[in-house]
Design a protein around this motif. Structure first.
Motif, PDB file in Angstrom:
ATOM      1  N   ALA A  48      -5.102   4.799  19.829  1.00 56.71           N
ATOM      2  CA  ALA A  48      -4.908   3.495  19.176  1.00 56.71           C
ATOM      3  C   ALA A  48      -3.909   2.652  19.948  1.00 56.71           C
ATOM      4  O   ALA A  48      -2.929   3.161  20.481  1.00 56.71           O
TER       5      ALA A  48
ATOM      6  N   SER B 185       1.298  -7.378  13.815  1.00 54.96           N
ATOM      7  CA  SER B 185       0.462  -8.434  13.260  1.00 54.96           C
ATOM      8  C   SER B 185       0.986  -9.779  13.735  1.00 54.96           C
ATOM      9  O   SER B 185       2.202  -9.985  13.827  1.00 54.96           O
TER      10      SER B 185
ATOM     11  N   ASN C 122      -3.629 -12.010  11.232  1.00 57.20           N
ATOM     12  CA  ASN C 122      -3.810 -10.734  10.530  1.00 57.20           C
ATOM     13  C   ASN C 122      -2.567 -10.396   9.706  1.00 57.20           C
ATOM     14  O   ASN C 122      -2.008  -9.308   9.770  1.00 57.20           O
ATOM     15  N   SER C 123      -2.153 -11.393   8.931  1.00 53.49           N
ATOM     16  CA  SER C 123      -1.096 -11.209   7.937  1.00 53.49           C
ATOM     17  C   SER C 123      -1.451 -12.003   6.695  1.00 53.49           C
ATOM     18  O   SER C 123      -2.208 -12.973   6.755  1.00 53.49           O
TER      19      SER C 123
ATOM     20  N   SER D 219      -3.305  -2.223   4.342  1.00 58.03           N
ATOM     21  CA  SER D 219      -2.387  -1.742   5.369  1.00 58.03           C
ATOM     22  C   SER D 219      -2.702  -2.220   6.780  1.00 58.03           C
ATOM     23  O   SER D 219      -1.853  -2.129   7.667  1.00 58.03           O
ATOM     24  N   SER D 220      -3.900  -2.737   7.027  1.00 54.88           N
ATOM     25  CA  SER D 220      -4.219  -3.207   8.375  1.00 54.88           C
ATOM     26  C   SER D 220      -3.596  -4.569   8.679  1.00 54.88           C
ATOM     27  O   SER D 220      -3.629  -5.024   9.822  1.00 54.88           O
ATOM     28  N   TYR D 221      -3.015  -5.206   7.660  1.00 59.25           N
ATOM     29  CA  TYR D 221      -2.348  -6.496   7.822  1.00 59.25           C
ATOM     30  C   TYR D 221      -0.857  -6.346   7.518  1.00 59.25           C
ATOM     31  O   TYR D 221      -0.450  -5.427   6.798  1.00 59.25           O
TER      32      TYR D 221
ATOM     33  N   LYS E 249      -8.813  -8.579  -0.126  1.00 60.36           N
ATOM     34  CA  LYS E 249      -9.800  -7.901   0.727  1.00 60.36           C
ATOM     35  C   LYS E 249     -10.944  -8.836   1.082  1.00 60.36           C
ATOM     36  O   LYS E 249     -11.472  -8.803   2.208  1.00 60.36           O
TER      37      LYS E 249
END
Length: 464
Positions: free
Chosen positions: A7, A12, A381-382, A404-406, A456
């Protein structure tokens, strides 16, 4: 070459156009400033640190409608009419839509009164003029920030600070819970820091999102103060040479261990503690549009994994949304009943509690449910998520887990203030946050579920 099975490590971020401005909104001397029922004074006697308002403007392109983020060193809105006077004044002046503005309070408990109903109190005659001052400062700050807009990058990174502790403490002598340091319960120590830089990588502003009640200074305090936020801001700004905007997180049950004092050095100590934690996060950040990527193995005395700096393109997605969450209300006295109780009450402390209950009833109405708006902004991406109540930290913990990806910024007391949102399991306890709130058990959980679902959809681009 970069190995895709490992990864990338990147923060972000958002690339767009950003402007910043600040204003001094320190109230006039002698204004009504009794924020504590136990206080024996009504009027401030001076200023510990200036009261400030900071504004950030975000755009995805020069022609895009702006998103306006304002933070002010104020406590809470007792009256929804006063909040609307300030916020709608800004909206009307610029012809903004409601989704474009989040007016956030830092929640200091040592600032001036901002309730026009207190006009008959000592120093209360200064409150209407102070509300005018706040509204004008907000308009001026937005205009200044709009004029300063330039291409910029917003990069987020998480850190930690243990200033915040749990403040729901069982009483040893009675079957109730006190509001004070409980070392036996964990507290969310999450710190989110946003760094705004220009093309030359010069810092233009810093955003600090942290959940901790500014209740260091209490009934013995005689001065207007931003509480710990003032020294935090001074610490960060002295290193970055740029404005610092503070966003109060979901701090319903969080506060410093040492609080309720009149010692200003304690408040400043708290602020420096948070400020240095912010600086630690800033120092750990990579430059804008740079990530760490796995590159190769270097055989040495040990097989060494080499990670190197690699450029990447920041996200430019940009949108705003208001979602309404229908929350059930507890059985409450009617507005007419509360008005009568307040009028006949002669006890100083109880009368203040009754005033707050009446104003809350006015805010939520005489029905059995109320619709609470939640502002959700996507900046790259926040997500910045704001609502008007004092939600417990469950709100931010669940959002950050589910999204959690943001990078997720979570704010209390945005565009109004009404009541606490404690978790369902506390509603059987004799605890301040439960008997203060107008909301029925399960309301926090409804807020979390609706906000997660909507967020989402925004992340997937399936909602306008």
């Amino acid at each position: 070459m970069y190995n895709q099975e490992y990864a990338d490590l990147k923060n972000s971020s958002f690339n767009g156009f950003i402007g910043v401005a600040s204003a001094d909104i320190t109230p006039p001397e002698g204004i009504y400033s009794r924020n504590w029922g136990a206080s024996e004074y009504d009027v401030s006697e001076g200023v510990h640190r200036p009261i400030e308002l900071t504004c950030l403007i975000f755009k995805s392109s020069p022609s895009e409608k702006p998103l306006v983020l304002i933070s002010a060193d104020l406590g809470w809105w007792k009256s929804s009419k006063d909040e609307l006077f300030v916020r709608e004044g800004i909206l009307r002046h610029f012809s903004f839509e409601p989704s474009q503005l989040m007016f956030c309070l830092t929640h200091t408990h040592a600032s001036a009164g901002i309730c026009s109903e207190d006009i008959t109190r000592p120093g209360g005659h200064l409150i209407p003029g102070y509300l005018d001052q706040i509204r004008k400062a907000g308009i001026d700050a937005v205009e200044s920030a709009l004029s300063s807009i330039s291409p910029a990058n917003l990069t987020w990174s998480y850190g930690k600070c243990d200033l915040a502790t749990n403040r729901d403490l069982p009483d040893r002598n009675k079957d109730r819970e006190l509001v004070g340091f409980n070392h036996g319960r964990e507290a969310d120590d999450t710190l989110l820091v946003g760094r705004i830089t220009n093309k030359e990588q010069q810092i233009l502003a810093t955003i600090v999102n942290y959940a901790c009640h500014p209740t260091t200074l209490a009934w013995d305090n005689r001065l207007i103060s931003p509480d710990y936020i003032g020294a935090m801001r001074e610490t960060v700004e002295s290193h970055t040479f740029a404005p610092c905007l503070f966003l109060q997180g979901a701090s319903g049950e969080l506060a410093p261990a040492e609080q309720y004092v009149g010692d200003y050095e304690v408040a400043d100590k708290h602020g420096r503690q948070l400020g240095y934690a912010v600086m630690s996060v800033l120092e750990g950040m990579l430059p804008p549009d740079v990530m760490l990527a796995y590159q190769e193995v270097k055989e040495s005395g040990a097989p060494l994994a080499i990670w190197g700096r690699t450029p990447y393109d920041s996200d430019v997605e940009f949108c705003s949304q208001i979602v309404e969450v229908t929350l059930p209300l507890k059985p409450l006295p009617s507005l007419a009943e509360l008005r009568h109780e307040w009028q006949v009450c002669t006890d100083r402390v109880l009368k203040e509690r009754l005033l707050r209950k009446r104003l809350i009833r006015e805010a939520v109405g005489d029905g059995e449910v109320v619709k609470i708006p939640v502002w959700i902004w996507r900046l790259g991406n926040s997500l910045l998520i704001g609502q008007s109540n004092e939600a417990y930290s469950n709100f931010q913990l669940e959002l950050r887990k589910e999204l959690s990806s943001y990078a997720i910024g979570v704010m209390n007391i945005v565009n109004g203030s009404v009541g606490y949102l404690p978790p369902r399991n506390l509603y059987d306890a004799d605890i301040y946050s439960v008997w203060q709130t107008p909301y029925a058990a399960g309301s926090l959980e409804l807020l979390i579920n609706t906000t997660v679902r909507t967020s989402k959809k925004i992340m997937k681009g399936t909602i306008l």
